[in-house]
Design an enzyme around this catalytic site. Structure first.
Site, PDB file in Angstrom:
ATOM      1  N   ASP A 156       0.802  -1.279  -0.093  1.00  0.00           N
ATOM      2  CA  ASP A 156      -0.235  -0.098   0.253  1.00  0.00           C
ATOM      3  C   ASP A 156       0.799   1.224  -0.157  1.00  0.00           C
ATOM      4  OD1 ASP A 156       1.093  -0.402   2.370  1.00  0.00           O
ATOM      5  OD2 ASP A 156      -0.793   0.130   3.638  1.00  0.00           O
ATOM      6  N   GLU A 167      11.493   7.134   3.468  1.00  0.00           N
ATOM      7  CA  GLU A 167      10.184   7.489   3.655  1.00  0.00           C
ATOM      8  C   GLU A 167       9.938   8.645   2.810  1.00  0.00           C
ATOM      9  OE1 GLU A 167       7.877   5.761   5.028  1.00  0.00           O
ATOM     10  OE2 GLU A 167       9.158   4.223   6.482  1.00  0.00           O
TER      11      GLU A 167
HETATM   12 ZN    ZN Z   1       6.759   1.071   4.249  1.00  0.00          ZN
END
Ligand code: ZN
Ligand code: NAG
Ligand code: NAG
Ligand code: NAG
Length: 490
Positions: free
Chosen positions: A125, A306
Site C-alpha cells: 500500500d 520514507e
Molecule cells: Zn513501508
C-alpha cells in the site's frame, strides 16, 4: 414505528452491499501458498466495478497496475536498449515476476564499478516508489547524453531498479504480501533469530536474498511512504527498547542519509526528524528488516527512505513528488562515485586481481572486493582521515593512511603472499590454468628461441603423460561415479 425501523434496516443493508462485495474480492479464495493467476483479472474487474461505484478505488486511478508496470518496463528497455536490460529475480506468491531494470553503459556486463539498487513498493500500500522509479529510469535514459549527472551514473555505476518488490500486496492494496506477511520483517535478524527458518521465508524475501548473492551491491535504498525521512541502521535494538542504536558505520550512514535529505525539496526541514534523517531504532525498533540484513550479510549500505507523508496520494501529486525526490535519488547514486575510497586489490606474485577485503581502522565492518576484478567501493564521510587495510587469505595485509578531501579517492593494493616456499609457488603457477597469457607467451618464446630440442622432447613426454593420465582418469571416473570427489581433476 416497527415499519420505519424495518425500512431503515433494509435500506442500510442495501447500501452496505456493494462495499461488502468489493471487500470480498480483496481476498484470494485459494489457501496461502497456491498460485492464483486470476488475481490480475479479478482486480481489474474490481477496478472497473469500483471506478463507477465507490471512492476506495479512486486511489488507484493514475497509478500503473502490475501489468501496466510490466509493460512500461519492457517498453523502457526497448526504448533505451543500449543502456539497459530487464531481468527477473524471482516471483511473488501469486507468480508475478519481480522485474528489475539495470541501467549502465554495459548492462549485464561485469565491470570494476559500484552497483546500486533501488527497491520500491516493499509494502503493497505504498506505491509512490514504484512510480518514481519508472520516472527516474526514463529521466536517466532521456538525459544521459546531455546531463553530466545522468552520464556519470550511466558510465560509472550499475544501477539496478526493482520498482515493485510486492506486486501482490499492491493488487490487494495492503501492506503485506499475498500471505499477509510484512516483507520488511521477513529477513533474518541479528538480535532475535525468529526469521531463520528458510522454509517459512516469503518468495519475495528469498528473491532479494539470492539477488545479493549474485550481485555485489555497494549501496541501496528501499522506498516507502507514510513519513518524510531518510532512515538508516540499526533498525532493531538488542533489548527491544526504543533508542538510538548505532551500527559501526553510523557516521557513514548519517552522511549518506543526509545526501538524500539535503538534496530533497523539504525533507531536511522536518520538524520531527533533525536534518530529515533518523536512526531506525531511535524512531521505532523493528526486527527482520531488510536494511540491517543488507548491511550485515550483503555488505551493502542500505537506507530506508520514507518519501511521502501520504502512503497513497492522489496520482496527480506524483509529478510533484518526483520533482521533490529527483535530485536526492540522483545524488545518492552518484555519491557512490563522487565519495568514498575505491580501488582494486592485486596479488604481487601473479599480478592478478585478488578478491580480498577492505577494513577501515576503527570501523568494525568489512567490505568485500569484487569476485572478478577485485574492485572495492567503500562509502565514507568526506573530509576525514582514515586508515585503510586490505587483506586476503594467505596474503600479508597492507595498510595505508588517506585523507579524504572533497572528492573520492582511488587506492589500489598489491599484496604479497604470506609464506612463499619455492615448491608452493611453482605448484601454483603450474596448476593455474588461467595464468596470465603474457607470461605464458614469454615462456613459449623462450623455449622456441633457445631450446628447440628441449621443446620437442618436452612435447613427447607431455603427450604420453597426458595419454596415461586420461586413461587413469577414465577408469577413476568409472570407479567413483557416485563419489562427490570426482569433480576434482587437475
Ligand atoms: Zn513501508
Ligand atoms: C483474464 O481473463 C481472460 C478472459 O477473460 C483470459 O483470457 C486471461 O488469460 C486471463 N488472465 C489471467 C492473468 O488470468
Ligand atoms: C546509444 O545509442 C545512441 C544512438 O544509437 C548513441 O548515439 C549513443 O552513443 C549510445 N549510448 C551509449 C551509452 O552507448
Ligand atoms: C565486530 O563485529 C562482529 C560482528 O559483526 C562481532 O562479533 C565482533 O565482536 C566485533 N568486534 C569488535 C571489536 O567490536
Amino acid at each position: 414505528m416497527k415499519l420505519i425501523f424495518a425500512l431503515v434496516f433494509i435500506s442500510l443493508c442495501l447500501s452496505f452491499l456493494p462495499s461488502l462485495i468489493a471487500r470480498g474480492a480483496y481476498h484470494s479464495s485459494l489457501p496461502s501458498g497456491f498460485t492464483d493467476y486470476s488475481y490480475a483479472n479479478s482486480s481489474r474487474r474490481l477496478l472497473e466495478y469500483k471506478q463507477a461505484q465507490s471512492s476506495v478505488v479512486d486511489i488507484t486511478r493514475g497509478y500503473m497496475t502490475n501489468s501496466d508496470l510490466e509493460r512500461a518496463m519492457k517498453a523502457f528497455v526497448q526504448k533505451c536498449s543500449n543502456i539497459s536490460r530487464i531481468y527477473s529475480i524471482g516471483k511473488s506468491v501469486y507468480g508475478f515476476p519481480l522485474w528489475v531494470i539495470e541501467i549502465s553503459d554495459k548492462p549485464g556486463v561485469e565491470e570494476a564499478e559500484p552497483a546500486f539498487k533501488f527497491i520500491g513498493n516493499v509494502h503493497g500500500d505504498e506505491p509512490v516508489g514504484r512510480e518514481l522509479l519508472m520516472l527516474l529510469s526514463n529521466w536517466i535514459c532521456d538525459n544521459h547524453m546531455k546531463n553530466p549527472l545522468a552520464r556519470l551514473i550511466v558510465e560509472n555505476v550499475h544501477l539496478h531498479i526493482l520498482p515493485s518488490m510486492n506486486p501482490d500486496g499492491f493488487s490487494l492494496r495492503r501492506r503485506g504480501n499475498a500471505n499477509n506477511i510484512d516483507l520488511n520483517r521477513d529477513f533474518p535478524d541479528q538480535f532475535f533469530p525468529v526469521n531463520d527458518d528458510v522454509g517459512a521465508r516469503q518468495p519475495e524475501t528469498r528473491a532479494i536474498m539470492s539477488w545479493l548473492r549474485k550481485i555485489q551491491f555497494t549501496a541501496s535504498a528501499s522506498l516507502h511512504g507514510g513519513a518524510l525521512v531518510a532512515n538508516y541502521p540499526w533498525d532493531g535494538t538488542e533489548d527491544k527498547r526504543r533508542n538510538y542504536y548505532a551500527c559501526p558505520d553510523d557516521q557513514t550512514f548519517r552522511y549518506m542519509a543526509s545526501v538524500y535529505s539535503r538534496s530533497h525539496r523539504n525533507m531536511y526541514l522536518s520538524k520531527e526528524f533533525q536534518g530529515g534523517i533518523t536512526n531506525g531504532a531511535a524512531w521505532y525498533p523493528i526486527y527482520g528488516a531488510m536494511q540491517d540484513w543488507n548491511y550485515i550479510h550483503g555488505y551493502c549500505f542500505e537506507l530506508t527512505l520514507e518519501i511521502s507523508d501520504n502512503k497513497w496520494p492522489n496520482a496527480k501529486e506524483l509529478p510533484i513528488l518526483w520533482e521533490y525526490n529527483k535530485m536526492s535519488m540522483l545524488n545518492l547514486v552518484a555519491s557512490l562515485v563522487k565519495a568514498g575510497v575505491h580501488g582494486r586489490i592485486f596479488s604481487s606474485d601473479t599480478g592478478r586481481p585478488l578478491p580480498g577485503s577492505i577494513i577501515i581502522k576503527g570501523i568494525n565492518h568489512t567490505v568485500k572486493a569484487g569476485r572478478v576484478f577485485a574492485d572495492y567501493h567503500r562509502p565514507l564521510v568526506q573530509g576525514e582521515r582514515y586508515e585503510v587495510i586490505a587483506s586476503a587469505p594467505q596474503y600479508k595485509s597492507k595498510t595505508t593512511h588517506i585523507w579524504l578531501g572533497e572528492e573520492a579517492m582511488t587506492v589500489d593494493f598489491i599484496l604479497d603472499p604470506e609464506v612463499t616456499t619455492e615448491g608452493n609457488n611453482l605448484l601454483r603457477s603450474v596448476c593455474d590454468c588461467t595464468y596470465g597469457s603474457k607470461s605464458r607467451f614469454a615462456f613459449v618464446e623462450f623455449l622456441w628461441r633457445d631450446h628447440l630440442e628441449v621443446y620437442f622432447v618436452l612435447i613427447v613426454i607431455l603427450t604420453s603423460l597426458c595419454f596415461l593420465l586420461k586413461r587413469r582418469l577414465k577408469s577413476n571416473l568409472m570407479k567413483h561415479r557416485q563419489s562427490p570427489k570426482r569433480s576434482v581433476m587437475i
